[in-house]
Design a protein around this motif. Structure first.
Motif, mmCIF file in Angstrom:
data_model
loop_
_atom_site.group_PDB
_atom_site.id
_atom_site.type_symbol
_atom_site.label_atom_id
_atom_site.label_comp_id
_atom_site.label_asym_id
_atom_site.label_seq_id
_atom_site.Cartn_x
_atom_site.Cartn_y
_atom_site.Cartn_z
ATOM 1 N N GLY A 1 0.632 -1.416 -0.287
ATOM 2 C CA GLY A 1 0.087 -0.186 -0.023
ATOM 3 C C GLY A 1 0.432 1.569 -0.189
ATOM 4 N N MET A 2 2.175 1.268 0.202
ATOM 5 C CA MET A 2 2.878 2.525 0.430
ATOM 6 C C MET A 2 2.984 2.860 -0.235
ATOM 7 N N ALA A 3 3.694 1.618 -1.324
ATOM 8 C CA ALA A 3 4.743 1.396 -2.527
ATOM 9 C C ALA A 3 3.322 2.293 -3.808
ATOM 10 N N GLN A 4 1.892 1.683 -3.226
ATOM 11 C CA GLN A 4 1.192 2.310 -4.918
ATOM 12 C C GLN A 4 1.065 3.906 -4.390
ATOM 13 N N ARG A 5 1.153 4.081 -2.827
ATOM 14 C CA ARG A 5 0.181 5.661 -2.855
ATOM 15 C C ARG A 5 1.836 6.735 -2.848
ATOM 16 N N GLU A 6 2.806 5.775 -2.833
ATOM 17 C CA GLU A 6 3.826 6.898 -3.164
ATOM 18 C C GLU A 6 3.782 6.623 -4.431
ATOM 19 N N ALA A 7 3.732 5.671 -5.167
ATOM 20 C CA ALA A 7 3.946 6.350 -7.192
ATOM 21 C C ALA A 7 2.565 7.306 -7.513
ATOM 22 N N GLU A 8 1.282 6.854 -6.766
ATOM 23 C CA GLU A 8 0.484 7.525 -6.972
ATOM 24 C C GLU A 8 1.216 9.589 -6.268
ATOM 25 N N LEU A 9 1.570 9.466 -5.637
ATOM 26 C CA LEU A 9 2.158 10.636 -5.110
ATOM 27 C C LEU A 9 3.055 11.425 -5.946
ATOM 28 N N GLY A 10 4.023 10.495 -6.819
ATOM 29 C CA GLY A 10 4.764 11.069 -7.247
ATOM 30 C C GLY A 10 4.440 11.092 -8.976
ATOM 31 N N ASP A 11 3.459 9.992 -9.505
ATOM 32 C CA ASP A 11 2.546 10.945 -10.115
ATOM 33 C C ASP A 11 2.070 12.476 -10.667
ATOM 34 N N ALA A 12 1.373 12.338 -9.137
ATOM 35 C CA ALA A 12 0.657 13.677 -8.953
ATOM 36 C C ALA A 12 1.674 15.289 -9.077
ATOM 37 N N LEU A 13 2.645 14.403 -8.045
ATOM 38 C CA LEU A 13 4.248 15.617 -8.341
ATOM 39 C C LEU A 13 5.038 15.552 -10.206
ATOM 40 N N GLY A 14 4.753 15.059 -10.255
ATOM 41 C CA GLY A 14 5.782 15.113 -11.596
ATOM 42 C C GLY A 14 7.088 14.631 -11.943
#
Length: 115
Positions: free
Chosen positions: A63-76
């Motif tokens: 879950g942490m890896a998934q959320r980190e990827a989502e945040l990385g996409d959102a922040l570019g």
């Protein structure tokens, strides 16, 4: 005579079988045996809890890896190297007490400049 021998042998066999069963059950009910059974069950429960805790930790990491990827996409942050993210926009708060057109004086902060 054979009949009596047959029934005598059958009775002896049943008696031996019943005695063996009762002795086994009595050995299972001794304090030492009960303590050993309780220890074995506690060890089994400990192993099950350890497995569940490991599974929980793996789920949390996923879950942490998934959320980190989502945040990385959102922040570019996950953009390709040749493509940079767009400029950020900042919210501007207007001060309603100040005049709209204020001439600002430019000050030079160069210490080497003559004053």
């Amino acid at each position: 005579m054979f009949r009596r021998t047959f029934w005598f042998t059958t009775g002896v066999a049943a008696g031996v079988w019943a005695t063996t069963k009762v002795n086994r059950k009595l050995r299972q009910l001794t304090p030492e045996s009960l303590a050993a059974q309780a220890a074995n069950k506690a060890i089994d429960v400990g192993h099950r809890l350890k497995d569940r805790a490991r599974d929980f930790a793996l789920d949390v990491r996923a879950g942490m890896a998934q959320r980190e990827a989502e945040l990385g996409d959102a922040l570019g942050l996950n953009a390709p190297v040749d493509q940079l993210p767009g400029p950020r926009r900042y919210a501007v708060i207007e001060n309603r007490n100040s005049p709209k057109h204020v001439e600002t004086t430019t000050y030079s902060y160069n210490r080497n400049e003559d004053h």
